[in-house]
Design an enzyme around this catalytic site. Structure first.
Site, PDB file in Angstrom:
ATOM      1  N   HIS A  15     -43.802  14.272  18.622  1.00 49.35           N
ATOM      2  CA  HIS A  15     -44.404  15.421  18.419  1.00 49.35           C
ATOM      3  C   HIS A  15     -45.997  15.372  18.642  1.00 49.35           C
ATOM      4  O   HIS A  15     -46.610  14.456  17.908  1.00 49.35           O
ATOM      5  CB  HIS A  15     -44.272  15.841  16.949  1.00 49.35           C
ATOM      6  CG  HIS A  15     -44.828  17.276  16.668  1.00 49.35           C
ATOM      7  ND1 HIS A  15     -45.427  17.298  15.344  1.00 49.35           N
ATOM      8  CD2 HIS A  15     -44.598  18.205  17.104  1.00 49.35           C
ATOM      9  CE1 HIS A  15     -45.748  18.400  15.234  1.00 49.35           C
ATOM     10  NE2 HIS A  15     -45.203  19.278  16.562  1.00 49.35           N
ATOM     11  N   GLU A  42     -43.599  15.932  23.192  1.00 46.90           N
ATOM     12  CA  GLU A  42     -44.076  17.670  23.168  1.00 46.90           C
ATOM     13  C   GLU A  42     -45.607  17.554  22.880  1.00 46.90           C
ATOM     14  O   GLU A  42     -46.211  16.588  22.271  1.00 46.90           O
ATOM     15  CB  GLU A  42     -43.140  18.150  21.806  1.00 46.90           C
ATOM     16  CG  GLU A  42     -43.554  19.548  21.860  1.00 46.90           C
ATOM     17  CD  GLU A  42     -44.840  19.989  20.663  1.00 46.90           C
ATOM     18  OE1 GLU A  42     -44.835  21.105  20.375  1.00 46.90           O
ATOM     19  OE2 GLU A  42     -45.424  18.990  20.204  1.00 46.90           O
ATOM     20  N   ASP A  44     -48.976  20.637  23.006  1.00 51.17           N
ATOM     21  CA  ASP A  44     -49.276  22.278  22.929  1.00 51.17           C
ATOM     22  C   ASP A  44     -50.326  22.428  24.020  1.00 51.17           C
ATOM     23  O   ASP A  44     -51.584  21.690  24.125  1.00 51.17           O
ATOM     24  CB  ASP A  44     -49.672  22.427  21.541  1.00 51.17           C
ATOM     25  CG  ASP A  44     -48.952  21.841  20.353  1.00 51.17           C
ATOM     26  OD1 ASP A  44     -47.712  22.730  20.300  1.00 51.17           O
ATOM     27  OD2 ASP A  44     -49.227  20.920  19.776  1.00 51.17           O
ATOM     28  N   HIS A  57     -53.819  22.226  19.871  1.00 44.76           N
ATOM     29  CA  HIS A  57     -52.682  22.997  18.952  1.00 44.76           C
ATOM     30  C   HIS A  57     -53.200  24.326  18.234  1.00 44.76           C
ATOM     31  O   HIS A  57     -52.693  25.197  18.147  1.00 44.76           O
ATOM     32  CB  HIS A  57     -52.233  21.987  18.114  1.00 44.76           C
ATOM     33  CG  HIS A  57     -51.150  22.547  16.965  1.00 44.76           C
ATOM     34  ND1 HIS A  57     -51.587  23.343  15.854  1.00 44.76           N
ATOM     35  CD2 HIS A  57     -49.754  22.774  16.883  1.00 44.76           C
ATOM     36  CE1 HIS A  57     -50.616  23.629  15.249  1.00 44.76           C
ATOM     37  NE2 HIS A  57     -49.425  23.492  15.852  1.00 44.76           N
ATOM     38  N   GLU A 117     -45.156  23.077  24.869  1.00 47.22           N
ATOM     39  CA  GLU A 117     -45.284  24.340  24.168  1.00 47.22           C
ATOM     40  C   GLU A 117     -46.456  25.088  24.532  1.00 47.22           C
ATOM     41  O   GLU A 117     -47.642  24.541  24.405  1.00 47.22           O
ATOM     42  CB  GLU A 117     -45.416  24.053  22.625  1.00 47.22           C
ATOM     43  CG  GLU A 117     -45.412  25.220  21.894  1.00 47.22           C
ATOM     44  CD  GLU A 117     -45.565  24.850  20.369  1.00 47.22           C
ATOM     45  OE1 GLU A 117     -45.312  23.887  19.654  1.00 47.22           O
ATOM     46  OE2 GLU A 117     -45.874  25.890  19.878  1.00 47.22           O
TER      47      GLU A 117
HETATM   48  O1  G3P Z   1     -42.261  22.439  19.419  1.00 39.95           O
HETATM   49  C1  G3P Z   1     -41.966  22.381  17.955  1.00 39.95           C
HETATM   50  C2  G3P Z   1     -43.609  22.023  17.003  1.00 39.95           C
HETATM   51  O2  G3P Z   1     -44.357  21.671  17.883  1.00 39.95           O
HETATM   52  C3  G3P Z   1     -43.866  23.491  16.677  1.00 39.95           C
HETATM   53  O3  G3P Z   1     -44.750  23.595  15.902  1.00 39.95           O
HETATM   54  O4  G3P Z   1     -46.988  24.133  15.095  1.00 39.95           O
HETATM   55  O5  G3P Z   1     -46.159  21.811  15.553  1.00 39.95           O
HETATM   56  O6  G3P Z   1     -46.724  23.258  17.375  1.00 39.95           O
HETATM   57  P1  G3P Z   1     -46.292  23.161  16.130  1.00 39.95           P
HETATM   58 MG    MG Z   2     -45.920  22.412  19.122  1.00 41.33          MG
END
Ligand code: G3P
Ligand code: MG
Length: 249
Positions: A15, A42, A44, A57, A117
């Site tokens: 993450h 993952e 952002d 993020h 994302e």
């Molecule tokens: O994509 C899963 C997760 O990353 C979504 O929440 O706020 O951590 O980007 P966030």
């Molecule tokens: Mg995310």
């Protein structure tokens, strides 16, 4: 697990890289996740005032750098000069906020899969999606396995119009009761939801319709085991090293 599914991701997804151990959404975080053994990360993506896609993020720069204010009010050069490491730990001092292009090159060199994302500042969906798509079109090697996701429905719509062949994931908090209609409506092949909303029934239903379910954010190994026993396809974790025994061979 069907690795030919368009939204296939390995079970353990780091993450924001490995954000429990390194400053989130930085190159060192991505590298750390891969060093820990994660086969996927993952990150952002959002955009600067001059339309460059970057890994951030939040809407604002304050939490994860020594900058201040909205990301979309700063140029990529201004953002690139910020220290995005010291807030996490002094050993990361000088780590910068990477451009998406840099992150793509690193992911390719590490040989891992990417869930990208799209995280637009509300109101800047068009600029953000165009920048992300343009970067992917220019910097993504053919056949690179990327799953693009967003909780922003306009971003999903815009992105699908620009890159209709790219696999998509719909991010929600709760798994909506009309998940099937939403996945169809937004051309998604996977539902990404908070792990509290996963259940055997939901997972079975999603699989019966040939979609995948990926859940966030799971940092407890026991909880991860429960989720995989339900049939959840993948988890997002801040600590990929804690979960690797659960990765499929
Ligand atoms: O994509 C899963 C997760 O990353 C979504 O929440 O706020 O951590 O980007 P966030
Ligand atoms: Mg995310």
């Amino acid at each position: 697990m069907n690795q030919t599914h368009p939204a296939y991701m390995p079970r353990i997804i780091g993450h924001r890289g490995a954000c429990g151990s390194a400053p989130e959404n930085t190159l060192v975080s991505i590298r750390r996740a891969a060093e820990m053994g994660a086969k996927a990360v993952e990150v952002d993506a959002t955009v600067s005032s001059d339309g460059i896609a970057l890994l951030v993020h939040d809407t604002n720069l304050d939490r994860c750098s020594n900058g201040q204010g909205p990301v979309v009010l700063r140029t990529a050069a201004e953002i690139g000069a910020l220290d995005a490491g010291s807030w996490f730990a002094s050993e990361f001092k000088g780590e910068s906020i990477p451009r998406l292009e840099q992150a793509l090159a690193l992911v390719v060199s590490l040989g891992i899969k990417l869930n990208l994302e799209i995280k637009p500042t509300l109101g800047w969906e068009e600029v953000t999606v165009h920048s992300v798509a343009e970067t992917l079109q220019q910097a993504m090697p053919p056949g690179m396995p990327i799953l693009v996701s967003s909780m922003n429905l306009l971003a999903l719509e815009l992105f699908h119009a620009l890159m209709p062949d790219m696999s998509l994931g719909l991010i929600t908090t709760a798994a909506p009761k009309n998940w099937l209609q939403r996945l169809q409506r937004y051309h998604c092949q996977a539902l990404h939801c908070h792990h509290a909303f996963a259940s055997h029934e939901l997972v079975d239903d999603i699989h019966a319709h040939d979609y995948r379910i990926h859940v966030y954010t799971v940092n407890d190994e026991g909880r991860a085991r429960e989720l995989f026993a339900m049939g959840v396809d993948a988890i997002f974790t801040d600590y990929p090293d804690r979960m690797l025994s659960l990765e499929e061979a």
